[in-house]
Design a protein around this motif. Structure first.
Motif, PDB file in Angstrom:
ATOM      1  N   PHE A   1     117.866  18.564  44.276  1.00 49.40           N
ATOM      2  CA  PHE A   1     117.531  18.716  42.866  1.00 49.40           C
ATOM      3  C   PHE A   1     117.908  17.686  41.775  1.00 49.40           C
ATOM      4  CE2 PHE A   1     116.759  23.475  43.346  1.00 49.40           C
ATOM      5  CZ  PHE A   1     115.835  23.854  42.603  1.00 49.40           C
ATOM      6  N   THR A   2     119.068  17.076  41.511  1.00 51.13           N
ATOM      7  CA  THR A   2     119.448  16.123  41.583  1.00 51.13           C
ATOM      8  C   THR A   2     119.017  14.967  41.873  1.00 51.13           C
ATOM      9  OG1 THR A   2     122.036  16.450  40.251  1.00 51.13           O
ATOM     10  CG2 THR A   2     121.145  13.974  40.325  1.00 51.13           C
ATOM     11  N   THR A   3     118.012  14.662  43.019  1.00 51.76           N
ATOM     12  CA  THR A   3     117.784  12.634  43.577  1.00 51.76           C
ATOM     13  C   THR A   3     115.736  13.687  42.767  1.00 51.76           C
ATOM     14  OG1 THR A   3     118.984  13.722  45.423  1.00 51.76           O
ATOM     15  CG2 THR A   3     116.810  12.375  46.230  1.00 51.76           C
ATOM     16  N   ALA A   4     115.612  14.868  43.334  1.00 52.13           N
ATOM     17  CA  ALA A   4     114.479  14.819  42.539  1.00 52.13           C
ATOM     18  C   ALA A   4     114.207  14.730  41.740  1.00 52.13           C
ATOM     19  CB  ALA A   4     113.804  16.705  43.063  1.00 52.13           C
ATOM     20  N   VAL A   5     115.321  15.529  40.345  1.00 52.12           N
ATOM     21  CA  VAL A   5     114.856  14.869  38.968  1.00 52.12           C
ATOM     22  C   VAL A   5     115.195  13.872  38.640  1.00 52.12           C
ATOM     23  CG1 VAL A   5     115.595  15.377  36.433  1.00 52.12           C
ATOM     24  CG2 VAL A   5     115.385  17.340  38.121  1.00 52.12           C
ATOM     25  N   GLY A   6     116.155  12.948  39.205  1.00 50.06           N
ATOM     26  CA  GLY A   6     115.800  11.571  38.928  1.00 50.06           C
ATOM     27  C   GLY A   6     115.081  10.317  39.369  1.00 50.06           C
ATOM     28  N   LEU A   7     114.245  10.817  40.387  1.00 46.84           N
ATOM     29  CA  LEU A   7     113.019  10.676  40.744  1.00 46.84           C
ATOM     30  C   LEU A   7     112.078  10.753  39.777  1.00 46.84           C
ATOM     31  CD1 LEU A   7     113.349  11.284  44.812  1.00 46.84           C
ATOM     32  CD2 LEU A   7     113.041   8.985  43.741  1.00 46.84           C
ATOM     33  N   VAL A   8     112.007  12.243  39.334  1.00 47.21           N
ATOM     34  CA  VAL A   8     110.773  12.231  38.650  1.00 47.21           C
ATOM     35  C   VAL A   8     110.441  11.480  36.728  1.00 47.21           C
ATOM     36  CG1 VAL A   8     110.096  14.212  36.917  1.00 47.21           C
ATOM     37  CG2 VAL A   8     109.700  14.507  39.408  1.00 47.21           C
ATOM     38  N   LEU A   9     112.501  11.573  36.678  1.00 50.44           N
ATOM     39  CA  LEU A   9     112.721  10.798  35.616  1.00 50.44           C
ATOM     40  C   LEU A   9     112.099   9.103  36.095  1.00 50.44           C
ATOM     41  CD1 LEU A   9     115.977  12.426  34.428  1.00 50.44           C
ATOM     42  CD2 LEU A   9     113.734  12.393  33.398  1.00 50.44           C
ATOM     43  N   GLY A  10     113.046   8.450  36.984  1.00 52.72           N
ATOM     44  CA  GLY A  10     112.448   6.920  36.774  1.00 52.72           C
ATOM     45  C   GLY A  10     110.610   6.422  36.928  1.00 52.72           C
ATOM     46  N   GLU A  11     109.881   7.777  37.051  1.00 53.56           N
ATOM     47  CA  GLU A  11     107.898   7.141  37.388  1.00 53.56           C
ATOM     48  C   GLU A  11     107.699   8.057  36.287  1.00 53.56           C
ATOM     49  OE1 GLU A  11     106.359   6.556  40.091  1.00 53.56           O
ATOM     50  OE2 GLU A  11     108.401   6.735  41.039  1.00 53.56           O
ATOM     51  N   LEU A  12     108.131   9.090  35.495  1.00 53.90           N
ATOM     52  CA  LEU A  12     107.852   8.793  33.706  1.00 53.90           C
ATOM     53  C   LEU A  12     108.652   7.546  33.153  1.00 53.90           C
ATOM     54  CD1 LEU A  12     108.811  12.506  33.245  1.00 53.90           C
ATOM     55  CD2 LEU A  12     106.753  11.567  33.962  1.00 53.90           C
ATOM     56  N   GLU A  13     109.688   7.026  33.205  1.00 51.86           N
ATOM     57  CA  GLU A  13     110.505   6.253  32.568  1.00 51.86           C
ATOM     58  C   GLU A  13     109.329   4.751  32.359  1.00 51.86           C
ATOM     59  OE1 GLU A  13     114.829   5.098  31.312  1.00 51.86           O
ATOM     60  OE2 GLU A  13     114.068   5.117  33.175  1.00 51.86           O
ATOM     61  N   LYS A  14     108.459   4.374  33.766  1.00 52.30           N
ATOM     62  CA  LYS A  14     107.729   3.777  34.074  1.00 52.30           C
ATOM     63  C   LYS A  14     107.089   3.954  33.630  1.00 52.30           C
ATOM     64  CE  LYS A  14     109.667   3.134  38.674  1.00 52.30           C
ATOM     65  NZ  LYS A  14     109.486   3.387  40.262  1.00 52.30           N
ATOM     66  N   LEU A  15     105.972   5.229  33.125  1.00 55.06           N
ATOM     67  CA  LEU A  15     104.684   5.722  32.382  1.00 55.06           C
ATOM     68  C   LEU A  15     105.195   5.885  31.113  1.00 55.06           C
ATOM     69  CD1 LEU A  15     103.752   8.521  34.546  1.00 55.06           C
ATOM     70  CD2 LEU A  15     102.599   6.367  34.181  1.00 55.06           C
ATOM     71  N   GLY A  16     106.949   5.592  30.808  1.00 55.09           N
ATOM     72  CA  GLY A  16     106.922   5.356  29.495  1.00 55.09           C
ATOM     73  C   GLY A  16     105.976   6.674  28.521  1.00 55.09           C
ATOM     74  N   ALA A  17     107.019   7.849  29.588  1.00 55.41           N
ATOM     75  CA  ALA A  17     106.740   8.938  28.958  1.00 55.41           C
ATOM     76  C   ALA A  17     108.661   9.532  28.408  1.00 55.41           C
ATOM     77  CB  ALA A  17     106.352  10.327  30.074  1.00 55.41           C
ATOM     78  N   VAL A  18     109.622   8.943  29.188  1.00 49.08           N
ATOM     79  CA  VAL A  18     111.098   8.932  29.166  1.00 49.08           C
ATOM     80  C   VAL A  18     111.562   7.698  28.096  1.00 49.08           C
ATOM     81  CG1 VAL A  18     110.609  11.026  29.398  1.00 49.08           C
ATOM     82  CG2 VAL A  18     111.740   9.995  31.153  1.00 49.08           C
ATOM     83  N   GLU A  19     112.664   8.236  27.651  1.00 53.43           N
ATOM     84  CA  GLU A  19     114.002   6.863  27.849  1.00 53.43           C
ATOM     85  C   GLU A  19     114.739   7.099  27.335  1.00 53.43           C
ATOM     86  OE1 GLU A  19     112.259   4.478  24.539  1.00 53.43           O
ATOM     87  OE2 GLU A  19     113.182   6.206  22.595  1.00 53.43           O
ATOM     88  N   GLN A  20     115.919   6.152  27.996  1.00 45.92           N
ATOM     89  CA  GLN A  20     117.144   6.642  28.255  1.00 45.92           C
ATOM     90  C   GLN A  20     117.159   6.689  26.470  1.00 45.92           C
ATOM     91  OE1 GLN A  20     120.458   5.293  30.742  1.00 45.92           O
ATOM     92  NE2 GLN A  20     118.185   5.027  32.952  1.00 45.92           N
TER      93      GLN A  20
END
Length: 566
Positions: free
Chosen positions: A321-340
């Protein structure tokens, strides 16, 4: 009386509901009208609502849509024998008259005559729904399906076209799904007439970006900028279309990175890839605060029913799950939807990052939750609400609730706002709301002072007004009356207890005697409205056995000596 319960837990509402029923029945007797008790209880339960169906927690605000949701979803699906149409009508009429006679009926409500007419107009569909719930459920499912496919359910020609296409098989209908729907199992999106539920009104009220702000954010997103650079003019001009296309690819990108097809992805994670891609956005929206990857993993695992609330994944599942959620967050970050979330000066460099939504992510999460049937107030909509709605949010202690109340006060103007808030404190029967008003007005003492001065001799509110003025330094102790300060002290203690904020430290510092009298004797002698609750709470939860015994003894005096119920 309190009439807003958007954030109230079921036990709190049940306590107030019992009071409402007693008062409405008495009001009806005074008018010479018989009020059907069970129909009234069902009506109040509906308006309190469930998480994502039923009413919105605004018990004094009634519109025709509420009547439709009550009669065409809530009552037919209630699991108990449904009241007759005449009983539903009589209960609604009694409740509306009760509210109106006490000045509590929300000004946004539809006229009483229109609401009662709606009951009459829905009488026959209601009887059919009650007589054949299975057929009604299937009809509601098809109603929602038609809407999703773009049909106007009020246009007979479009309804006929839909029926022709389903009968010919052009629009396929799964017999297993229809059977499950008929049997009352939760399948697909909720019916259109299910009602909004309370959840959306309890979440943050977002300030959604304007069209120009949204377009600028999309064009600035790294993924969109790269797509534009590579496309050589092949992408649509509409930024929203480009962004939605890119977002739709997130699920496939993540599944491919994990070497899973759609079916095996769902088997592993309990969610389809597209549901998994949305889950971090909606979780961040609902929490309205930055979340670590670990917390997002837990949330997504709960949504996928891989663990229950508070449960833990085993090591293999945790890593997956950590790997999958991390992948999603990475894609969402590229889309400008989330940020750290930026790290603070004292942050440990080994701590995992926390993520938060950008305005673009807020808008996407809002759209997804709205599609799921949640009714969420936008910020400007919340700012137009009445004082009790804002106060109820703030009384929960949520940070965004307090910030929203501050913004509402600034928008209303402090002088007008504190007057409205004190008016809520005067009429409410909820100690947490009274305590919240005392705290908020203390922060605006100059504006609040004249309001409290006007109420110094008010028969029902004078003790609270005088105590507030004394605490704010505007009144001498000699101007107080016996019982003023103890009454407010008991009210504050009750509010802390009801909010589960009376911890061991509070209890250790709390004086159990005031001016020679015990706290419990004061609750009885002052006939404080929270006496029964306080004595019950101390009798069950205080760590000292002697205190528990004294509280139970006082409670017995209250309930066993013929004393009137506070």
């Amino acid at each position: 009386m309190r009439v807003v319960f958007t954030n109230a837990d079921p036990d709190t509402f049940a306590e107030h509901r019992d009071r409402f029923v007693r008062r409405v029945l008495g009001h009806g007797r005074g008018r010479g009208a018989r009020v059907p008790r069970r129909a009234l209880e069902e009506l109040l339960d509906f308006k309190y609502g469930e998480f994502n169906e039923g009413g919105d927690g605004l018990l004094a605000r009634w519109q025709v849509d509420d009547v439709a949701a009550l009669m065409l979803h809530w009552l037919p699906e209630g699991g108990r024998p449904a009241p007759r149409v005449a009983e539903v009508r009589a209960a609604l009429d009694a409740w509306l008259r009760f509210l109106d006679d006490r000045g509590l009926l929300d000004r946004r409500s539809d006229p009483r005559a229109e609401l009662l007419d709606a009951v009459d107009e829905l009488a026959e569909p209601y009887r059919k729904a009650v007589a054949d719930p299975a057929e009604h459920r299937v009809g509601a499912y098809l109603h929602r399906l038609m809407t999703e496919l773009g049909y106007d359910v009020d246009d007979p020609d479009q309804v006929a076209e839909f029926e022709e296409r389903t009968e010919s098989g052009e629009i396929p209908l799964d017999d297993e799904i229809l059977t499950a729907v008929a049997e009352g199992e939760a399948v697909g999106l909720k019916p259109l007439l299910a009602g909004p539920g309370r959840a959306g009104y309890s979440w943050q009220a977002p300030r959604l970006p304007s069209d120009s702000e949204r377009e600028a954010a999309i064009e600035a997103a790294p993924a969109v900028a790269r797509l534009r650079a590579r496309s050589e003019g092949g992408l649509p001009e509409d930024p929203d279309e480009v962004w939605e296309t890119a977002f739709a690819e997130v699920s496939g990108t993540v599944a491919a990175a994990l070497d899973l097809d759609e079916e095996s992805f769902a088997d592993v994670f309990g969610l389809a890839p597209d549901e998994f891609a949305v889950a971090p956005l909606t979780a961040l929206f609902i929490e309205s605060a930055p979340l670590s990857v670990a917390l997002l993993v837990e949330t997504v695992a709960v949504l996928g029913e891989r663990i229950g609330l508070g449960g833990t994944l085993d090591d293999v599942e945790q890593a997956r799950f950590t790997t999958a959620v991390g992948l999603v967050l990475g894609e969402l970050e590229k889309l400008g939807a989330v940020e750290q979330e930026p790290s603070g000066e004292d942050a440990d460099p080994l701590d995992e990052p926390a993520y938060r939504l950008t305005p673009l992510g807020v808008a996407k999460a809002f759209d997804e939750l709205t599609f799921e049937g949640y009714r969420i107030r936008e910020f400007d909509e919340l700012m137009a609400e009445d004082a009790e709605v804002l106060l109820e949010r703030a009384a929960t202690g949520k940070t965004f609730g307090e910030a929203d109340l501050d913004a509402w006060i600034a928008a209303r103007g402090p002088a007008a706002a504190v007057r409205e808030l004190v008016a809520v404190a005067r009429r409410t029967d909820d100690c947490t709301h009274r305590a919240a008003v005392r705290a908020v007005t203390a922060e605006r003492a100059a504006e609040a002072r004249p309001v409290y001065e006007e109420l110094r001799d008010d028969p029902g509110f004078g003790a609270q007004a005088r105590s507030w003025l004394f605490d704010a330094g505007f009144l001498k102790e000699s101007d107080l009356r016996a019982g003023d300060l103890p009454w407010v002290m008991l009210d504050n203690v009750a509010a802390l207890a009801r909010l589960d904020l009376l911890d061991a430290e509070h209890l250790a510092e709390m004086p159990l005697r005031v001016g020679g009298a015990s706290l419990f004797d004061l609750a009885l002698s002052l006939r404080h409205p929270e006496a029964r609750f306080l004595l019950t709470w101390f009798g069950e939860k205080h760590p000292d056995a002697g205190v528990r015994r004294a509280a139970r003894t006082a409670l017995h005096r209250l309930t066993g000596d013929g004393a009137r119920r506070p």
